[in-house]
Design an enzyme around this catalytic site. Structure first.
Site, PDB file in Angstrom:
ATOM      1  N   ARG A   1       0.804  -1.231   0.000  1.00  0.00           N
ATOM      2  CA  ARG A   1       0.000   0.000   0.000  1.00  0.00           C
ATOM      3  C   ARG A   1       0.830   1.270   0.000  1.00  0.00           C
ATOM      4  NH1 ARG A   1      -2.784  -2.516   4.197  1.00  0.00           N
ATOM      5  NH2 ARG A   1      -4.349  -3.950   3.392  1.00  0.00           N
TER       6      ARG A   1
ATOM      7  N   LYS B   1       2.280  11.139 -11.358  1.00  0.00           N
ATOM      8  CA  LYS B   1       1.542  10.131 -12.114  1.00  0.00           C
ATOM      9  C   LYS B   1       2.366   8.860 -12.229  1.00  0.00           C
ATOM     10  CE  LYS B   1      -1.293  12.963 -15.174  1.00  0.00           C
ATOM     11  NZ  LYS B   1      -1.657  13.178 -16.591  1.00  0.00           N
TER      12      LYS B   1
ATOM     13  N   GLU C   1       7.930  17.960 -25.537  1.00  0.00           N
ATOM     14  CA  GLU C   1       7.237  18.343 -24.298  1.00  0.00           C
ATOM     15  C   GLU C   1       7.676  19.741 -23.844  1.00  0.00           C
ATOM     16  OE1 GLU C   1       4.742  16.930 -22.612  1.00  0.00           O
ATOM     17  OE2 GLU C   1       4.632  14.972 -23.583  1.00  0.00           O
TER      18      GLU C   1
ATOM     19  N   LYS D   1       6.017  22.924 -15.187  1.00  0.00           N
ATOM     20  CA  LYS D   1       5.183  21.776 -14.828  1.00  0.00           C
ATOM     21  C   LYS D   1       4.876  21.781 -13.322  1.00  0.00           C
ATOM     22  CE  LYS D   1       3.878  17.174 -15.437  1.00  0.00           C
ATOM     23  NZ  LYS D   1       4.019  15.832 -15.966  1.00  0.00           N
TER      24      LYS D   1
ATOM     25  N   GLU E   1      -5.759  16.838 -10.945  1.00  0.00           N
ATOM     26  CA  GLU E   1      -6.028  16.934 -12.372  1.00  0.00           C
ATOM     27  C   GLU E   1      -7.487  17.244 -12.696  1.00  0.00           C
ATOM     28  OE1 GLU E   1      -4.854  13.459 -14.471  1.00  0.00           O
ATOM     29  OE2 GLU E   1      -4.002  14.612 -16.078  1.00  0.00           O
TER      30      GLU E   1
ATOM     31  N   ARG F   1      -4.388  21.576 -14.574  1.00  0.00           N
ATOM     32  CA  ARG F   1      -3.466  20.540 -14.997  1.00  0.00           C
ATOM     33  C   ARG F   1      -3.863  19.934 -16.340  1.00  0.00           C
ATOM     34  NH1 ARG F   1      -0.910  16.178 -10.908  1.00  0.00           N
ATOM     35  NH2 ARG F   1       0.221  14.904 -12.403  1.00  0.00           N
TER      36      ARG F   1
ATOM     37  N   ASN G   1      -2.375  18.378 -21.066  1.00  0.00           N
ATOM     38  CA  ASN G   1      -2.825  17.405 -22.063  1.00  0.00           C
ATOM     39  C   ASN G   1      -2.793  17.968 -23.481  1.00  0.00           C
ATOM     40  OD1 ASN G   1      -3.357  15.358 -20.219  1.00  0.00           O
ATOM     41  ND2 ASN G   1      -5.381  16.197 -19.748  1.00  0.00           N
TER      42      ASN G   1
ATOM     43  N   HIS H   1      -2.027  15.861 -26.450  1.00  0.00           N
ATOM     44  CA  HIS H   1      -1.974  14.470 -25.994  1.00  0.00           C
ATOM     45  C   HIS H   1      -3.200  13.640 -26.350  1.00  0.00           C
ATOM     46  CE1 HIS H   1       1.643  15.674 -24.024  1.00  0.00           C
ATOM     47  NE2 HIS H   1       1.815  14.490 -23.466  1.00  0.00           N
TER      48      HIS H   1
ATOM     49  N   HIS I   1      -1.797  10.593 -28.009  1.00  0.00           N
ATOM     50  CA  HIS I   1      -1.902   9.225 -27.492  1.00  0.00           C
ATOM     51  C   HIS I   1      -2.498   8.283 -28.527  1.00  0.00           C
ATOM     52  CE1 HIS I   1      -1.692   9.968 -22.867  1.00  0.00           C
ATOM     53  NE2 HIS I   1      -0.520   9.708 -23.404  1.00  0.00           N
TER      54      HIS I   1
ATOM     55  N   HIS J   1       6.983   8.832 -27.906  1.00  0.00           N
ATOM     56  CA  HIS J   1       5.933   9.640 -27.288  1.00  0.00           C
ATOM     57  C   HIS J   1       6.002  11.100 -27.770  1.00  0.00           C
ATOM     58  CE1 HIS J   1       3.051  11.037 -24.338  1.00  0.00           C
ATOM     59  NE2 HIS J   1       3.913  11.941 -23.918  1.00  0.00           N
TER      60      HIS J   1
END
Lengths: 375, 375
Positions: B127, B149, B191, B233, B243, B247, B251, B254, B258, B270
């Protein structure tokens, strides 16, 4: 439905939100309303097992659909053996196939296994979905549903993979216990005994005074048991979300208990294993000089009256149990820490405020093997 | 080693701790000291891939051992194709076999894949274990290492399973980029261009003015790029840990990116896919009337100078791309939301302060298919 009793769980550390545990006879019938209020979502993914689904899924789906909630049920084969990463993957994949997005909320519906596994799906699906816990066993109601622990077992042991993920709310309907097998009812009571032992001696007295009504599944007695246990657990969790301090108390009986449960191949129910664990850990505490004499005898008496086992199965080697405790998450720096009590309602707190008492393997082995010394 | 530059990442929502991103040439050599200071632990589990392990594992282990840190290296086969639940399970099981307990800290060491996967191991092992990110690619340094993330891919798409798990610290040594293949250096710059586009027009100018030194992997230019991107960032993440708001800006590029990356079977890196995505999403924004005319043309110019692709591979059907965007985590209530900009450094914020602009599939398909309209 009578107005449900509400227990607020505060979460000072993880975030400021907190959530409510609602306990009420007949609450299940108003699930749709509760969801709209406490966890509004575009759609709901019910994660459950096939046994619970058989009893409740049709009624649940009908209720939610007629309230306008888009709902899908994801049921897996019941049993602790299914609480795996594989089942977690299958449920997540099935949700993706049916197009569940971030606007979905997960309803973890059932006993400890759907609760833990459904919670872990919610914790990890697209990095986290809102979660509602609807426990249907006594153990899940008073233990698993409060605290935000989610996870699955691995071949190396129980709950070794998981996450903390707090629900939006927990909905408890004690009437659901009417369909619960006796052995599972007793198993849940072991955790209630634990709550009394670690935090509230009067509560332990009350349990002992009400053994008959509790075992007869008297709704009022069960409701009172659930509420007090939820309150105790909520208080402890609120003081220590990340399990670095007082929350360790909740591990009382669980270091030996987990080992015994795993070694039994889950033939022992969780509460049965914890019952054994509490008695043995009280004996360890007595031997270590931190627990008042007579504690283990009193625990044995209450647990026996509740129809729970209180000593290691005869074919269990003390060494095997000790060996297993070393894999426990509570093993730190190569030593195993036990959460012990001084007396009922009085946890042991070590020097410098340290919660948890490291005990040498030899001491544990001696206590476990010491059949002759048992009362 | 020169004194590292420090960027503080504040986390107002998730908890009050926050952490620091350290950027410094030669910082890798003082990793052991940094660990003692920012993430003391009984032992360390380095999660990495075999390519990074080949370059650095011996040196890393030697450094940590000689500083008295008990260290084990868990290396998996490199490549995005390995960023799966299966690899995550294997790494977790290997850690259990070697007896890692809650007193272990995870060092996610390598590019985006070890960062995301190692982070997810840390997020879910018992955990949650403390985590240190040591990124070795430009993309991981400026993007993946900040924001908490973590996650893995599933057959249905990228990063569909994961968790938010903030590191104790992030250690960035730009000298490690000297061994990075050119294509990966360029991929990372996509990026950086995104950071300029969404938050800082001057930074975008600076990148364009310094294309030659950046592509030559000039250490000073790269350090400056990393620091500014990390700052941007970190500012955005600090304002929106979970998010739900600003935030989403990150994206930009993206949603299409993606889809393109997945459809290419990860043949596109990427950053290459994001480069295509930014140009296409700028065109979508221009068509929707929210993005200033000329934005896509300027982006295409900068990205082309950086050696990055700026249009869909010729054999990609617009419909297939649109179909794929519907699986995106950002799809809500059945519509796909795009993070768009009005102009460089000026994000689009919709009515009622909503971040993200829902765009009809037909519009997206028209823009993607509109080869004739490309500059």
């Amino acid at each position: 439905m009578s107005t449900p009793h509400r227990v607020k769980v505060s979460l000072p550390e993880a975030n400021s939100r907190g959530y409510e545990v609602l306990v009420g006879s007949g609450l299940f019938a108003s699930l749709a309303t509760a969801l709209s209020r406490f966890c509004p979502a575009h759609r709901y993914a019910v994660v459950t097992d096939d046994r619970v689904a058989e009893l409740y899924a049709v009624r649940l789906s009908r209720m939610l659909h007629s309230a306008g909630h888009r709902t899908d049920v994801f049921a897996f084969t019941s049993g602790e053996a299914q609480k795996t990463r594989e089942t977690w993957s299958l449920v997540s994949d099935a949700m993706m196939e049916s197009g569940c997005g971030r606007d979905t909320a997960v309803i973890a519906f059932g006993g400890g296994v759907p609760g833990d596994l459904g919670g872990f799906v919610a914790a990890t699906y697209m990095r986290g979905l809102p979660l509602v816990q609807v426990p249907t066993t006594l153990l899940a109601m008073i233990d698993a549903s409060v605290g935000g622990k989610t996870g699955v077992d691995t071949p190396a042991g129980k709950n070794l993979v998981g996450a903390f993920h707090q629900p939006q709310c927990v909905l408890i309907d004690p009437e659901m216990l009417q369909t619960l097998p006796d052995a599972h009812l007793r198993s849940g009571m072991a955790e209630a005994v634990k709550h009394g032992a670690i935090a509230d001696a009067e509560y332990l007295d009350w349990i002992e005074d009400n053994v008959e009504s509790l075992l007869a599944a008297d709704p009022q007695a069960l409701s009172r048991l659930i509420m007090r246990s939820v309150e105790i657990k909520a208080e402890i969790v609120a003081s220590d979300v990340m399990e670095c301090g007082p929350r360790k108390l909740l591990n009382f009986g669980h270091t030996i208990g987990h080992a015994v449960e795993t070694l039994s191949g889950y033939a022992l129910l969780h509460g049965e294993a914890v019952a054994v664990g509490m008695v043995e850990e009280a004996r360890i505490g007595e031997r270590a000089g931190v627990t008042a004499a007579g504690t283990s005898a009193r625990l044995r008496r209450v647990l026996t009256r509740l129809g729970l086992p209180t000593s290691l199965p005869i074919d269990f080697g003390a060494d095997a149990v000790v060996q297993h405790t070393r894999l426990d998450k509570k093993a730190r720096a190569g030593r195993v820490e036990y959460s012990l009590i001084q007396d009922f309602g009085r946890p042991f707190i070590g020097p410098a405020g340290v919660w948890g008492h490291p005990v040498a393997d030899e001491t544990v082995a001696e206590v476990l093997a010491g059949v002759g010394s048992r009362g």
